[in-house]
Design an enzyme around this catalytic site. Structure first.
Site, PDB file in Angstrom:
ATOM      1  N   VAL A  40       1.275 -17.693 -88.989  1.00 43.34           N
ATOM      2  CA  VAL A  40       1.771 -17.844 -90.366  1.00 43.34           C
ATOM      3  C   VAL A  40       3.120 -18.552 -90.377  1.00 43.34           C
ATOM      4  O   VAL A  40       3.339 -19.503 -91.141  1.00 43.34           O
ATOM      5  CB  VAL A  40       1.869 -16.472 -91.058  1.00 43.34           C
TER       6      VAL A  40
ATOM      7  N   VAL B   2      -0.815  -8.842-100.906  1.00 49.90           N
ATOM      8  CA  VAL B   2      -2.177  -8.655-101.422  1.00 49.90           C
ATOM      9  C   VAL B   2      -2.753 -10.021-101.772  1.00 49.90           C
ATOM     10  O   VAL B   2      -2.208 -10.745-102.593  1.00 49.90           O
ATOM     11  CB  VAL B   2      -2.190  -7.764-102.673  1.00 49.90           C
TER      12      VAL B   2
ATOM     13  N   GLY C 203      -7.745 -16.505 -87.262  1.00 50.39           N
ATOM     14  CA  GLY C 203      -6.514 -16.101 -87.936  1.00 50.39           C
ATOM     15  C   GLY C 203      -6.716 -15.259 -89.172  1.00 50.39           C
ATOM     16  O   GLY C 203      -5.796 -15.095 -89.974  1.00 50.39           O
TER      17      GLY C 203
ATOM     18  N   ASP D  16      -5.202  -1.485 -93.636  1.00 54.91           N
ATOM     19  CA  ASP D  16      -4.639  -2.651 -94.304  1.00 54.91           C
ATOM     20  C   ASP D  16      -5.052  -2.697 -95.781  1.00 54.91           C
ATOM     21  O   ASP D  16      -4.234  -2.955 -96.658  1.00 54.91           O
ATOM     22  CB  ASP D  16      -5.102  -3.919 -93.584  1.00 54.91           C
TER      23      ASP D  16
ATOM     24  N   LYS E 127      -2.853  -2.257 -99.375  1.00 54.13           N
ATOM     25  CA  LYS E 127      -2.902  -3.229-100.467  1.00 54.13           C
ATOM     26  C   LYS E 127      -3.186  -2.563-101.812  1.00 54.13           C
ATOM     27  O   LYS E 127      -2.538  -2.870-102.818  1.00 54.13           O
ATOM     28  CB  LYS E 127      -3.962  -4.296-100.168  1.00 54.13           C
TER      29      LYS E 127
END
Length: 813
Positions: free
Chosen positions: A474, A607, A662, A676, A680
């Site tokens: 990133v 998110v 990725g 995860d 969110k």
């Protein structure tokens, strides 16, 4: 006739002196000249240092003296015509002999009087002027004249007051008879009626030139220095500063008083009365126009310049015993005046409860002592408090003749400073409204000057200074996007985005001028050792305006330092979900600090990666809407996995493919365990106004217990292979119902859950392809047909673009 003055930097060495002589030669073609020169660069400082060392019985007191002596004889050897060298050397040697005798006297007496110091400090100009006159005589009609024979002053020795009646008479008599094309004189020095040497104050060579210009009614006074005029701000502190083409006498006086070193403040007064223009020129770029100072200027910007003074102490005298009592101010300023303490700034509360004055740090101790003595009676009876002393301050000032005709300048000034967390300790503005001054912390001076310069002088191009942590998938793409779009941002959005610091887990690199995004990898590889604390401290110490910390990691320790950045007025942009999904108290604290300091804290990519999910939600809430229910597929990685998993491919291989492309976190278990997604939906619930903890989210994991208990990626992937039949059974159950598997997050009236669901063909989630995300907001305004946001929700490129979008949001604030 014109008067030219050359400063110490202009005559610092043989090469510069040759330039000066050529400038004099060019100027003398059109007009007779009076030329005033300063001492060779740093000479006066070295002579004063020698005198002080001698008075302190320091055996090394002659070292500075010998450096000065070597330089002067070097100039003679290189530039004075050979047929004059013996005569010039003999004269200069006699001056150095006198100087050495004075220094030996200071050593013997272990003291230095103001009279002796004035005499010693004036030798630099006596030496330089005689040598330069000898050099110029090779090609010009030059005569040397000692300024002590013309300028008569009081007995103050240092910063002596000029007796203009006697001085003007001397100048008129001399210059009426003088027929030489160039008259060369030493600046800075003068004498009393009794013939004792005095000086006009540091920077007094400018003043000498102005005295001569006024005395002979010169056409123009030229101050030749090492910069191309008076700048909109100090160019050493504000890289975007530029020369002011035309400025009034009053504006120049204000700027020079408030720290502009180009011209000595008293210089303007003698020529102002006779309206003789002053031109500031650059010895090293003589073709530059420079700055013209005159009575009237053309219409231009209301603010002509921004200046500042360092090393300021603020003294505050306050107490109930001051209210309605006459004579308090008189006693305060008499006390300061009696002890030769210069007041730089004055401000008084309308209630008469307090008076603040700004003075130089060097006078602070003496001032506090004398003021407390003067008001001892009132202090003893608690009518007035002991003087309050605040040091480590600076004064910044906006200056401009036309400021009074423009409303809102003060508002713009204080608003722009406030947005960058520059605390203002005191404010002063004269009734003429040509100057607005503010006292701030010295540590904020550079940031304040750049902030104000951007506000008042630049083409509304806002500078953002980024400090980037995490340069993996990133982070690398984010830097590439910044590099690719830099020109577009500046031309179309008026944003100058600079990356000042970059770090990974081991190394960091900083460049206050901006890191080259073509070669940042090499620079980082050769950088210094990094820790989170060191990176923060360096970022904080730079104290740049519009600073933004970018977190491209998924690291909890990085998230724990956000508070420190925000509290120091450094914005935070992050794709790291840990902070906003941490304990509710910590989440609320970060939001509170952001509001308190008016500093941005943006996490759009928490998110939906680059999708505008959080921003849309914020706008709904801000406009008065209320969220009742959220249904969402929020994991691009899980959506990718279940869109590609079937009876013909192993679950292990699909997960590995997702990581390679990725779509997953570095630890894929974070995605597959549902943690995860739980984070969110928690963030969306909190942004909707609901107080939930992560433990409140019901997590219906599809992973076997053994997979959840693994501690590294190798073991995790091994467990996926081991339980392949389990995953195939999960897939078969959905396929048998003609459903697709989607990992769904739900929030409904205060309760939230995440888990795999069988999605039928007529559901909005059924055709969600690839790694896309989708969110359905059911609100007061969208009760039946929800507001829907759909698109790519994973991948380094789109996540980087979401971070980029948050940076642009900050720039547009």
């Amino acid at each position: 006739m014109n008067v030219l003055k050359f400063g110490g930097s202009s005559v610092a060495n043989p090469q510069n002196i040759e330039k000066v002589v050529q400038i004099i030669a060019n100027a003398s073609v059109n007009s007779p000249l009076i030329v005033v020169v300063s001492a060779f660069g740093k000479t006066t400082n070295k002579l004063i240092a020698s005198a002080e060392q001698a008075a302190q019985n320091n055996a090394n007191y002659l070292e500075n003296y010998q450096e000065v002596e070597r330089l002067h004889f070097e100039v003679i050897e290189k530039l004075v015509p050979e047929n004059q060298q013996d005569e010039v050397k003999a004269y200069i040697a006699s001056l150095f002999k006198q100087l050495k005798t004075l220094l030996e006297g200071c050593l013997l007496l272990n003291e230095i009087t103001p009279k002796t110091l004035a005499t010693i400090s004036g030798f630099g100009e006596l030496l330089s002027s005689y040598i330069i006159a000898s050099i110029a005589s090779k090609q010009l009609d030059v005569v040397y004249k000692d300024s002590r024979e013309l300028i008569i002053t009081s007995n103050a020795f240092d910063k002596a007051q000029v007796d203009y009646q006697l001085t003007n008479a001397n100048c008129k008599e001399y210059f009426d008879k003088n027929k030489h094309q160039v008259t060369l004189l030493p600046g800075f020095i003068a004498r009393t009626k009794e013939g004792k040497s005095t000086t006009l104050g540091r920077g007094g060579s400018d003043y000498s030139a102005a005295i001569y210009a006024a005395a002979v009614n010169a056409d123009e006074l030229q101050i030749w220095t090492d910069v191309s005029g008076m700048y909109t701000a100090n160019p050493h502190m504000v890289k975007q500063a530029f020369p002011i083409p035309h400025i009034s006498y009053q504006e120049a006086m204000e700027l020079s008083h408030f720290g502009a070193k180009v011209i000595y403040p008293p210089t303007i007064q003698p020529v102002l009365e006779k309206e003789i223009p002053i031109r500031i020129k650059n010895t090293f770029e003589p073709e530059n126009v420079g700055t013209l100072i005159s009575k009237i200027t053309e219409n231009g910007k209301p603010v002509k310049g921004i200046s500042h003074i360092e090393n300021i102490t603020l003294l505050t005298l306050e107490g109930s015993g001051m209210v309605g009592v006459s004579g308090i101010s008189k006693r305060l300023f008499e006390t300061l005046s009696t002890h030769n303490i210069n007041v730089v700034l004055i401000t008084q509360a309308s209630s008469e409860h307090s008076i603040c004055v700004g003075i130089y740090d060097e006078d602070a101790e003496k001032a506090a002592l004398k003021i407390n003595e003067a008001f001892a009676f009132e202090i003893e009876r608690h009518k007035i408090d002991p003087i309050i002393v605040e040091q480590g301050l600076a004064i910044i000032a906006l200056v401009g003749d036309k400021m009074r005709n423009h409303q809102g300048l003060s508002g713009q000034m204080f608003s722009s400073l406030g947005k960058n967390n520059v605390n203002i300790r005191a404010i002063a503005q004269g009734a003429s409204e040509k100057n607005i001054s503010a006292v701030i912390n010295s540590s904020d001076a550079k940031k304040a000057l750049n902030t104000l310069h951007e506000q008042f002088f630049e083409e509304k191009v806002k500078q953002l200074n980024l400090f980037v942590t995490g340069v993996g998938n990133v982070g690398e793409r984010f830097l590439a996007q910044i590099h690719q779009q830099k020109k577009y941002l500046k031309e179309q959005l008026k944003l100058n985005v600079r990356v000042i610091g970059i770090s990974n887990s081991k190394q960091m690199v900083f460049d206050e001028g901006g890191i080259s995004l073509k070669s940042w990898k090499e620079q980082l590889h050769n950088g210094e050792a990094s820790t989170l604390e060191r990176f923060f401290e360096r970022t904080k110490a730079l104290n740049l305006r519009n600073s933004v910390f970018i977190d491209n990691t998924a690291n909890q320790k990085v998230s724990e330092i956000y508070e420190h950045y925000l509290a120091n007025n450094i914005g935070v942009v992050t794709c790291n979900k840990i902070a906003c999904a941490s304990e509710l108290d910590n989440y609320k604290k970060l939001k509170y600090i952001s509001r308190k300091y008016s500093v941005p804290f943006l996490f759009e990519t928490n998110v939906g990666a680059g999708l505008p999910i959080i921003d849309t939600l914020k706008n709904l809430i801000a406009s008065g809407d209320r969220v009742h229910k959220i249904q969402a597929v929020l994991s691009g990685s899980l959506n990718f996995v279940f869109n590609n998993f079937n009876e013909n491919v192993s679950f292990h291989d699909v997960v590995q493919q997702a990581q390679e492309q990725g779509y997953t976190e570095p630890d894929p278990k974070i995605d597959l365990s549902g943690v995860d997604v739980a984070r969110k939906i928690l963030i969306l619930a909190r942004e909707s106004g609901y107080d939930l903890e992560l433990s409140d989210i019901e997590n219906n994991s599809f992973l076997p217990e053994k997979s959840l208990e693994t501690t590294n990626n190798d073991d995790f992937y091994a467990s996926l292979t081991e339980f392949e039949s389990h995953f195939q059974q999960v897939y078969k159950e959905a396929a048998d119902k003609n459903c697709r598997l989607k990992y769904v997050a739900e929030f409904n009236d205060g309760k939230a859950s995440v888990g795999l669901q069988h999605i039928p063909f007529d559901h909005p989630f059924y055709n969600l392809e690839g790694s896309d995300n989708i969110v359905l907001f059911f609100t007061d305004r969208y009760p039946v047909n929800p507001l829907q946001i759909k698109g790519a929700g994973a991948g380094a490129e789109v996540t980087a673009s979401g971070i980029f979008a948050d940076v642009i949001r900050i720039g547009n604030q």
